[in-house]
Scaffold this active site. Structure first.
Site, short mmCIF file in Angstrom:
data_model
loop_
_atom_site.label_atom_id
_atom_site.label_comp_id
_atom_site.label_asym_id
_atom_site.label_seq_id
_atom_site.Cartn_x
_atom_site.Cartn_y
_atom_site.Cartn_z
N GLU A 170 0.87 -1.22 -0.10
CA GLU A 170 0.17 0.02 -0.07
C GLU A 170 0.64 1.26 0.02
O GLU A 170 0.52 2.24 -0.83
CB GLU A 170 -0.86 -0.07 1.33
CG GLU A 170 -2.14 -1.10 1.14
CD GLU A 170 -3.22 -0.73 2.44
OE1 GLU A 170 -3.26 0.43 2.87
OE2 GLU A 170 -3.37 -1.71 2.91
N ASP A 227 -2.18 -4.30 3.28
CA ASP A 227 -2.38 -4.48 5.06
C ASP A 227 -3.49 -5.60 5.28
O ASP A 227 -4.58 -5.96 4.50
CB ASP A 227 -3.05 -3.38 5.70
CG ASP A 227 -1.80 -2.23 5.64
OD1 ASP A 227 -0.52 -2.55 5.62
OD2 ASP A 227 -2.24 -0.95 5.97
N ASP A 241 -6.30 -5.97 6.95
CA ASP A 241 -7.59 -5.62 7.55
C ASP A 241 -8.45 -5.50 6.26
O ASP A 241 -8.18 -5.87 5.12
CB ASP A 241 -7.43 -4.43 8.18
CG ASP A 241 -7.02 -3.30 7.30
OD1 ASP A 241 -7.11 -3.42 6.35
OD2 ASP A 241 -6.27 -2.30 7.97
N GLU A 256 -9.58 -2.81 4.81
CA GLU A 256 -9.47 -2.03 3.63
C GLU A 256 -8.20 -2.45 2.83
O GLU A 256 -8.12 -2.40 1.55
CB GLU A 256 -9.01 -0.50 4.37
CG GLU A 256 -9.96 0.20 4.82
CD GLU A 256 -11.07 0.59 3.92
OE1 GLU A 256 -10.91 0.91 2.86
OE2 GLU A 256 -12.21 0.62 4.31
N TYR A 305 1.86 -3.71 13.51
CA TYR A 305 0.78 -3.10 12.82
C TYR A 305 0.00 -2.43 13.76
O TYR A 305 -0.43 -2.82 14.87
CB TYR A 305 -0.01 -3.98 11.89
CG TYR A 305 -1.07 -3.31 11.15
CD1 TYR A 305 -0.70 -2.55 10.30
CD2 TYR A 305 -2.40 -3.68 11.33
CE1 TYR A 305 -1.63 -2.17 9.23
CE2 TYR A 305 -3.26 -3.16 10.36
CZ TYR A 305 -2.71 -2.29 9.47
OH TYR A 305 -3.75 -1.82 8.45
N ARG A 314 -3.07 -0.84 13.53
CA ARG A 314 -4.58 -0.81 13.49
C ARG A 314 -5.02 -2.33 13.98
O ARG A 314 -4.91 -3.27 13.16
CB ARG A 314 -5.11 -0.81 12.03
CG ARG A 314 -5.02 0.65 11.68
CD ARG A 314 -5.68 1.17 10.63
NE ARG A 314 -5.47 2.52 9.90
CZ ARG A 314 -4.53 2.85 9.26
NH1 ARG A 314 -3.70 2.02 8.84
NH2 ARG A 314 -4.35 4.15 8.91
N HIS A 370 -4.31 -8.61 14.87
CA HIS A 370 -3.11 -9.16 14.60
C HIS A 370 -2.43 -9.53 15.84
O HIS A 370 -2.82 -10.54 16.54
CB HIS A 370 -2.05 -8.19 13.80
CG HIS A 370 -2.66 -7.55 12.86
ND1 HIS A 370 -2.93 -8.23 11.49
CD2 HIS A 370 -3.25 -6.29 12.45
CE1 HIS A 370 -3.62 -7.51 10.63
NE2 HIS A 370 -3.93 -6.35 11.40
#
Length: 930
Positions: free
Chosen positions: A11, A97, A99, A101, A323, A325, A370
């Site tokens: 990303e 990533d 997740d 998104e 990570y 988030r 995670h």
């Protein structure tokens, strides 16, 4: 395919170099720079689709809620580069990533790139060599359930915003918006302000005594808690309406002073009646989740949620933390071992418990977890070892994460808590009670208490202690007194006895930290969205910050009221939290996105659908929605240009309808809603009117000069005389009569427009005088003529501040006052210097590597309107909340990309667009084959 490499797409461009280094020569690593596709704006749909089922939302609600995606203009070059790279690749690894998104970005890449080589999904939660190698060897297929959840959320937000926002535009004000989560968050802030508006303070008194033993330095404070066996009221004994809710006795000032006077008497005894000692134990806080990191960074580092996530993103992408988030507070075995080893090394073997600590998450749906946010790697790098590599906010946030992680695996803090009760009263049973001690409390013995904790083993406190949010009625706390050695029955001396008055405090306003905490408790939003939620409600003007506190605007009151009365379900906290749960069920593959969207939009047995609500809104009284009754004769109106008070002026002439003419009074800037009490409103209304103040006559033409307060601020104006009625002389009688009216359609002479001038920011309406007003009205001021060219130089005020002008050449003045003060010599000196922009053109405040999109070097420059980031093609202003020192390469890339995504400003006259080729709706998602 000779020389083919495996193509890895991540990303963020920041990750590219590190990951490429860890993967080696057989891989090419490129970045998508976030999302490459999104829902098209309905106005940008091809003409043939605008009148079809996609026309309203760019989502076909009648056919499976199929969205219409397009590659944004700013990403077309990125997509072209990725396609070129894919032609020379024998395998594609999507390393976005892990997740929703990230999974969605990977799916959009597949849909757009249409790879003909094997595709694998590569995921990792830290950017270290071991983590990247492990991720390369343990790939998986695309998780279409996660993609479904992200797509459902995106479509849900489009439906919600496009159906509800237009109602706000029509009934409250232009430019407003409603959103699934932002509306619930706004309501939370407004509800808290409503509580503060309804709050009634209650007063109460108590006594604070300073007692001591015979030993030097033994003095300590204790608080009155009982008199004659009756408990004394504290703030916790009153409700928000100021009423007593318990049987505690309220002491007023007179009783408190009389009681204090009586208890100071030397004949009164003071002894320790009770001494309790209890073991004290305190556990360390769990490692950081996204939510708790945002809360603690706000408390300790004064970082906003947005800034916290930006700094954490940089730390993650540069390999310093895992990570950022996540809603899990668990640690991997690797991390537990690293934390225990480091704690043992730094604080001793006894600082670590025998068994590792395991934390259970409090989040109901840790679907995208995670592990907790922690330093990366098998061995944590200490903050001291990174002082050269990390600076400013990055160092502070890493230090916070490191401390919290290490402390989470350390032993409990241990100690003893002692509570002492002191009796103050007659020394003999037959002694008379102290004066006034029985006046309201009916007793003879006063009891004081004090508590103190002694830490005997610091444990995790040696590394870290969690911060706390603001608490109500802090005066109730007995404090953490440092107690001397005491024993039951021991006699004490009274050094000081003071009566203290208190008032109950209203519920504290939300801060970013406490709002994040409350959103998480209610299940509204997800950790990755909290920062954007708060940024949105601030950017929309629903909330402003006063220090750390979040204060709602009156516009927010109108918006919330309209939503509560006409879209009740949408702002119910439980309903909003249920939507988050439903999205989690879709992400887990337990629910179907089409069924869920259909229920939300068209309705079901549980609730009315959004479409039914919008179609059956009925009449909404905009005036009522935007009005708040302060008193029977005073109403607050939220108008187009801001809030104002409206009251009936009995002395005013009646209107054309015969009704009394209302008087309007603007609210002072910065007045919070809870400060607008009835008393304050009457004070504002009854204050002398400032404005329409006649300063005198202009000696040059005799016209009146008046100072006024207008909707855009204070100003002065030169009044034009009222036009006299046209007259003529009757030839027969010689009488003066009114001239005949002009025929219909005849062109009237335009009335002269009065001269006006705004006051400088340094000027005050009540202090302005005639001389200054005339100087303002005469602007621009002629400073003099350029001796070389003879061109006139003027000083004037403009949209962007004060400046000098010589033909088309301009120079910025240091202040508004300089408009009147600068002389010709000073003006010529300014014009002799290079123009402001040119002086900076060749010098950069900061320089970075090449931008991953344009390939050109990034620089931070200072311009006429402040510092900005540029790659020579795109310029992006640095937000006011950020300083040049805060701008990193990653932030610079982000700002430039945001500006590209936003696109150029729309021209005033738009040329007819070429008819774009029709695009088919998005293909149905399917997992790629290996």
């Amino acid at each position: 395919m000779s020389g083919a490499k495996k193509l890895v797409i991540v990303e963020s461009p920041t990750k590219m170099k590190s990951i490429a280094q860890y993967l080696g020569d057989g891989y090419e690593v490129l970045s998508s720079v976030g999302h490459i596709r999104d829902l098209i704006e309905p106005k940008n749909l091809p003409a043939e689709l605008k009148k079809g089922p996609l026309g309203k939302f760019s989502v076909d609600v009648d056919n499976g809620f199929e969205p219409y995606y397009v590659v944004s203009d700013s990403k077309k070059k990125t997509v072209a580069e990725l396609k070129r790279a894919l032609k020379n690749a024998d395998e594609l690894l999507l390393a976005t990533d892990e997740d929703r998104e990230g999974e969605a970005i990977a799916w959009h890449l597949l849909q757009e790139l249409k790879p003909k080589v094997p595709v694998r999904r590569m995921v990792f939660h830290e950017i270290t060599k071991d983590a990247i190698q492990k991720a390369k060897d343990n790939t998986r297929e695309l998780d279409t359930a996660l993609v479904d959840a992200q797509e459902t959320r995106r479509i849900l937000d489009r439906l919600y915003g496009y159906e509800v926002s237009p109602v706000l535009w029509r009934k409250v004000g232009p430019g407003l918006s409603a959103g699934r989560v932002q509306s619930a968050a706004t309501r939370l802030v407004v509800d808290r302000e409503r509580e503060r508006l309804a709050f009634v303070a209650a007063g109460y008194w108590d006594l604070i005594g300073t007692f001591a033993t015979d030993a030097p330095g033994s003095a300590f404070d204790a608080k009155l808690v009982r008199v004659g066996g009756e408990r004394i009221a504290t703030g916790r004994d009153f409700d928000d309406s100021g009423k007593l809710t318990s049987k505690a006795v309220v002491i007023d000032e007179a009783t408190a002073e009389a009681l204090a006077s009586a208890l100071r008497d030397d004949t009164v005894g003071r002894r320790v009646s009770k001494l309790e000692t209890k073991p004290y134990s305190r556990r360390p806080a769990a490692p950081f989740t996204t939510s708790t990191l945002q809360q603690e960074a706000a408390r300790k580092l004064r970082l906003s949620a947005k800034d916290t996530m930006r700094v954490a993103q940089s730390l993650y992408e540069n390999g310093y933390i895992t990570y950022m988030r996540t809603d899990s507070n668990s640690l991997s075995q690797q991390a537990i071992s690293a934390a225990r080893t480091q704690a043992t090394s730094l604080y001793g073997a006894d600082s670590v418990p025998d068994k590792p600590r395991v934390y259970a998450g409090k989040s109901k749906n840790a679907q995208e977890a995670h592990e907790a946010i922690r330093p990366s790697g098998e061995v944590f790098r200490t903050p001291s070892s990174l002082q050269g590599a990390l600076r400013g906010r990055e160092f502070d946030l890493y230090d916070l994460i490191w401390k919290r992680t290490v402390a989470s695996q350390m032993a409990d803090a241990k100690g003893q808590t002692a509570t002492v009760t002191i009796e103050v009263g007659p020394t003999k049973a037959d002694a008379p009670p102290p004066a006034a001690a029985t006046t309201k409390v009916g007793g003879t013995i006063a009891e004081f208490t004090a508590s103190g904790t002694v830490i005997t083993f610091r444990g995790f406190l040696a590394a870290y202690e969690e911060g706390r949010d603001e608490e109500r009625n802090r005066d109730d706390a007995s404090g953490d007194a440092k107690l001397p050695q005491l024993a039951e029955g021991q006699q004490l001396t009274l050094d000081l006895l003071e009566a203290k008055g208190h008032e109950t405090s209203p519920p504290p306003r939300y801060t970013e930290a406490s709002l994040v905490k409350r959103l998480e408790e209610l299940g509204i939003g997800r950790p990755s969205t909290f920062a954007s939620i708060i940024s949105t409600i601030i950017d929309r003007g629903y909330v402003t910050q006063r220090g750390q506190a979040l204060v709602p605007s009156w516009i927010a009151f109108s918006v919330v009221r309209l939503l509560e009365e006409h879209f009740g379900d949408l702002v119910e906290y439980d309903f909003t939290a249920e939507m988050e749960d439903d999205l989690d069920h879709i992400a887990a593959g337990e629910a179907d996105r089409v069924d869920w969207l259909s229920s939300f939009y068209f309705g079901s047995d549980k609730h009315r659908g959004l479409r039914q609500v919008v179609d059956n809104l009925g009449e909404i009284d905009a005036r009522e929605i935007n009005s708040v009754v302060i008193a029977p004769d005073i109403t607050l109106r939220i108008g187009k240009y801001g809030p104002y008070l409206e009251t009936v002026d009995p002395d005013a002439a009646p209107s054309a309808t015969g009704e009394p003419t209302p008087r309007r009074v603007n609210l002072p800037e910065g007045l919070a809603p809870d400060e607008l009490t009835e008393a304050k409103a009457r004070e504002l209304i009854e204050a002398p009117v400032q404005g329409d103040r006649v300063l005198g006559a202009n000696p040059a033409n005799g016209k009146q000069i008046v100072a006024k307060d207008g909707r855009f601020g204070p100003y002065v104006t030169e009044l034009e005389p009222e036009p006299e009625a046209a007259t003529t002389v009757d030839a027969a009688t010689g009488e003066v009569v009114e001239a005949p009216k002009a025929k219909r359609g005849a062109k009237k002479a335009a009335a002269p427009k009065p001269r006006t001038a705004s006051l400088f920011k340094s000027m005050h309406l009540e202090e302005i005088d005639l001389e200054t007003a005339l100087k303002l009205l005469d602007l621009p001021r002629v400073v003099g003529a350029d001796p070389e060219s003879g061109v006139e130089i003027t000083a004037q005020n403009g949209r962007y501040g004060p400046y000098l002008k010589k033909d088309a050449d301009t120079r910025t003045l240091p202040s508004e006052d300089a408009i009147f003060d600068i002389e010709l010599a000073g003006a010529l000196e300014l014009f002799a210097q290079p123009k402001y922009g040119a002086r900076r053109a060749s010098s950069a405040l900061k320089e970075f590597d090449n931008d991953p999109v344009s390939g050109k070097p990034i620089k931070v420059k200072d311009g006429r309107f402040g510092p900005y980031v540029t790659d020579g093609t795109t310029n992006a202003t640095i937000p006011r909340a950020e300083s040049v020192e805060d701008i990193t390469f990653e932030r610079a890339v982000e700002l430039l990309q945001l500006k590209r995504d936003k696109g150029p400003a729309a021209p005033r006259k738009k040329a007819p667009a070429k008819k774009p080729a029709a695009k088919k709706p998005a293909a149905k998602k399917s997992a790629p084959k290996k």
